[in-house]
Design an enzyme around this catalytic site. Structure first.
Site, PDB file in Angstrom:
ATOM      1  CB  SER A 136      -2.428  19.594  -5.276  1.00  0.00           C
ATOM      2  OG  SER A 136      -2.314  18.270  -4.302  1.00  0.00           O
ATOM      3  N   GLY A 137      -5.313  19.933  -5.021  1.00  0.00           N
ATOM      4  CA  GLY A 137      -6.129  19.197  -5.354  1.00  0.00           C
ATOM      5  C   GLY A 137      -6.024  17.682  -5.803  1.00  0.00           C
ATOM      6  N   GLY A 138      -5.470  16.457  -5.195  1.00  0.00           N
ATOM      7  CA  GLY A 138      -4.951  15.165  -5.704  1.00  0.00           C
ATOM      8  C   GLY A 138      -5.796  15.044  -4.582  1.00  0.00           C
ATOM      9  CB  VAL A 139      -6.996  11.096  -3.610  1.00  0.00           C
ATOM     10  CG1 VAL A 139      -6.860  10.523  -2.528  1.00  0.00           C
ATOM     11  CG2 VAL A 139      -7.538  11.182  -4.806  1.00  0.00           C
ATOM     12  CG  ASP A 140      -2.551  11.013  -1.262  1.00  0.00           C
ATOM     13  OD1 ASP A 140      -3.280  10.212  -1.528  1.00  0.00           O
ATOM     14  OD2 ASP A 140      -1.170  11.055  -1.844  1.00  0.00           O
ATOM     15  CB  SER A 141      -3.386  17.911  -0.651  1.00  0.00           C
ATOM     16  OG  SER A 141      -3.979  17.603  -2.326  1.00  0.00           O
ATOM     17  CG  HIS A 189       4.234 -15.395  -1.587  1.00  0.00           C
ATOM     18  ND1 HIS A 189       5.074 -14.486  -1.358  1.00  0.00           N
ATOM     19  CD2 HIS A 189       5.226 -15.765  -2.317  1.00  0.00           C
ATOM     20  CE1 HIS A 189       6.378 -14.899  -0.769  1.00  0.00           C
ATOM     21  NE2 HIS A 189       6.499 -15.792  -2.314  1.00  0.00           N
ATOM     22  N   GLY A 247      11.114 -13.778   1.596  1.00  0.00           N
ATOM     23  CA  GLY A 247      12.085 -13.006   1.387  1.00  0.00           C
ATOM     24  C   GLY A 247      13.013 -13.549   0.924  1.00  0.00           C
ATOM     25  CD  GLU A 291       2.085 -12.362   0.113  1.00  0.00           C
ATOM     26  OE1 GLU A 291       2.982 -12.395   0.241  1.00  0.00           O
ATOM     27  OE2 GLU A 291       1.972 -13.622   0.609  1.00  0.00           O
ATOM     28  CE  LYS A 309      -2.618   7.528  -3.819  1.00  0.00           C
ATOM     29  NZ  LYS A 309      -2.322   9.017  -3.592  1.00  0.00           N
ATOM     30  CB  CYS A 365       7.439 -17.535   1.442  1.00  0.00           C
ATOM     31  SG  CYS A 365       8.231 -18.318  -0.533  1.00  0.00           S
ATOM     32  CE1 TYR A 366      14.711 -16.307   5.313  1.00  0.00           C
ATOM     33  CE2 TYR A 366      14.102 -15.567   5.923  1.00  0.00           C
ATOM     34  CZ  TYR A 366      15.443 -16.227   6.220  1.00  0.00           C
ATOM     35  OH  TYR A 366      16.244 -15.532   6.615  1.00  0.00           O
TER      36      TYR A 366
END
Length: 517
Positions: free
Chosen positions: A228-233, A174, A59, A176, A373, A86-87
């Protein structure tokens, strides 16, 4: 309460780090479920996860400043392992009686740490010196009682500290970020070896859990899903379909703002997955709403209102429905003012369908609400969704309206579709499509003088953009070969009526955005 409170988990407390989401992702990559909470979240909310350990993020604050974020008492009172980053490490030291002060010099960038406790479970077998990424202005100068130095660097005598008896650890760097190559292994060891978490967070387990949850909640009711044809939907629709079968109805709205052939391709691909899809061509309604509009924000507003009107009309025709399935992702939850992140300021609203009329008050089903994602793509692969659908390039919600700079007309859209198709064809043929996270054409409301067939022309300009990125928060332009750019430009000028000049956008994000509008 998280729906995953029954599995082994790690709670990550966010103290304002730009890398907080990355911590969660890295732990999940080790097969262990992790969730992100504001540092001042209701203790009951965090403990409802039944975490087997805590990670304290970095942070921007200094622990010794008045009003700085503090360590919630329940973290130490729980007796569970803690890893401060870190913080978070400075906070742990400060809370337990150590001393934190400004470092003589700010340390930012690549560094090497010497491991001082090579037999500790967190460090055993790791190389010394070890490459890490530092980003701090303060440092621990005196250890709390019971702690000892685990690692050091030239600028940080306490690059890592620990009290193994109480399983309390801190790292100044860090782990990550990708710049700490072995940081993922460090986080895995904390979650699995020190906290005792079982690595059960897998695509198969996620699918099984969500399908059972959807089936139990929906019962015999019907579900509507905008696709929509997108990955999520797509992944959302397949999950719901696996759970309730014919009780699902998908709705695809063709706005007329799609790429060449995209509407037909999307509907065919979704139906090939066995999904019941109703397709609506609403191009005229959207073009009418956009008539005379050039301001990009006004375009988005009008498209949003039109979409809601069209969606609501066809939802009534196809209904009734009790539930609406949406592909909301975990970053959407984190960035929005949702129950999981009450302390965060709203950055943007992420609902796929918002502002529906009162008579269409659905109950939401969001099976991807706790997924990133990359996890959604892995889940989609497990569900048997073709790679071509899972790897589709992101496409803006307003479609080509934000790539058709200036007024959107059918003639200009067709011009843009033709130019964009050439970009996609040439990138695919040359093998460069896989190296760009996004690549597309933009039609500019700028005319330039040209010469074609010994005649003067005065026509529009197309800009081509291709970017590489991991998270879409930052992006770099892709250095496409000159020969490829030459082929793209030559084809666009020769094959697309109304265009006589092609530019290549070499601006990174920031300062630019990926889309032009």
């Amino acid at each position: 309460m998280s729906p995953h409170s029954a599995r082994d988990a790690i709670a990550v407390l966010d103290f304002g780090s730009q890398y907080a989401q990355l911590i969660v992702r890295r732990i999940r990559e080790a097969g262990v479920y992790a969730e992100l909470f504001p540092w001042d979240a209701d203790p009951a909310e965090v403990l409802a996860l039944r975490p087997k350990g805590f990670v304290l993020s970095g942070g921007p604050a200094s622990v010794y400043e008045p009003g700085a974020p503090s360590l919630p008492p329940y973290v130490l009172e729980s007796g569970r392992p803690v890893l401060g980053i870190c913080y978070g490490m400075q906070l742990l030291a400060h809370a337990l009686g150590g001393r934190v002060a400004p470092a003589p010099a700010r340390e930012y960038g690549r560094a090497e740490v010497e491991i001082l406790e090579p037999e500790d479970p967190l460090w055993r077998g790791l190389p010394s010196p070890m490459a890490v990424w530092m980003s701090h202005g303060d440092r621990v100068e005196a250890l709390p009682p019971g702690f000892r130095a685990m690692a050091r660097s030239p600028n940080a005598p306490f690059a890592s500290i620990g009290d193994p008896a109480r399983r309390l650890y801190g790292v100044q760097f860090h782990p990550e970020v990708a710049h700490t190559p072995l940081g993922r292994e460090l986080l895995r060891r904390f979650a699995v070896a020190l906290c005792g978490c079982r690595p059960t967070w897998t695509p198969g387990a996620i699918a099984e859990e969500q399908i059972a949850r959807i089936r139990e909640r929906v019962g015999g009711e019907r579900v509507l899903c905008a696709v929509s044809g997108g990955v999520d939907s797509t992944v959302t629709a397949v999950l719901v379909h696996r759970a309730v079968g014919e009780q699902l109805q998908c709705l695809f709205v063709d706005t007329g703002l799609l790429r060449r052939g995209e509407g037909e391709e999307v509907v065919a691909a979704l139906r090939a997955l066995g999904l019941p899809v109703a397709a609506v061509n609403a191009a005229e309604a959207f073009l009418e709403a956009l008539r005379g509009v050039t301001d990009p924000e006004e375009k988005r507003v009008r498209i949003g209102h039109t979409f809601i009107a069209v969606f609501a009309e066809h939802a009534r025709r196809l209904g009734p429905f009790r539930f609406l399935a949406q592909g909301t992702l975990y970053p959407d939850v984190i960035e929005s003012r949702a129950p999981e992140r009450r302390a965060a300021a709203r950055i943007k609203t992420h609902h796929n369908v918002g502002g529906l009329p009162p008579d269409l008050s659905f109950e939401l089903i969001e099976p991807l609400r706790y997924l990133f994602k990359d996890e959604v793509r892995a889940l989609g692969a497990h569900l048997g969704i073709p790679e071509a659908l899972l790897r589709r390039q992101p496409f803006p919600g307003p479609g080509l309206a934000v790539r058709c700079v200036g007024e959107v007309t059918w003639e200009r859209l067709e011009r843009l579709r033709a130019a964009d198709a050439i970009v996609q064809e040439e990138l695919a043929r040359s093998g460069w499509a896989e190296r760009a996270a996004q690549a597309f054409a933009v039609l500019l409301p700028v005319r330039s003088v040209g010469v074609m067939g010994d005649a003067r022309t005065y026509e529009e300009v197309v800009a081509v953009r291709a970017v590489a990125t991991e998270d879409f928060m930052t992006a770099s332009w892709v250095p496409l070969p000159h020969e490829l750019l030459d082929r793209i430009a030559t084809r666009i000028v020769n094959e697309v009526p109304g265009v006589n000049r092609v530019l290549y956008d070499i601006t990174n994000k920031p300062p630019a955005t990926i889309e032009w509008e």
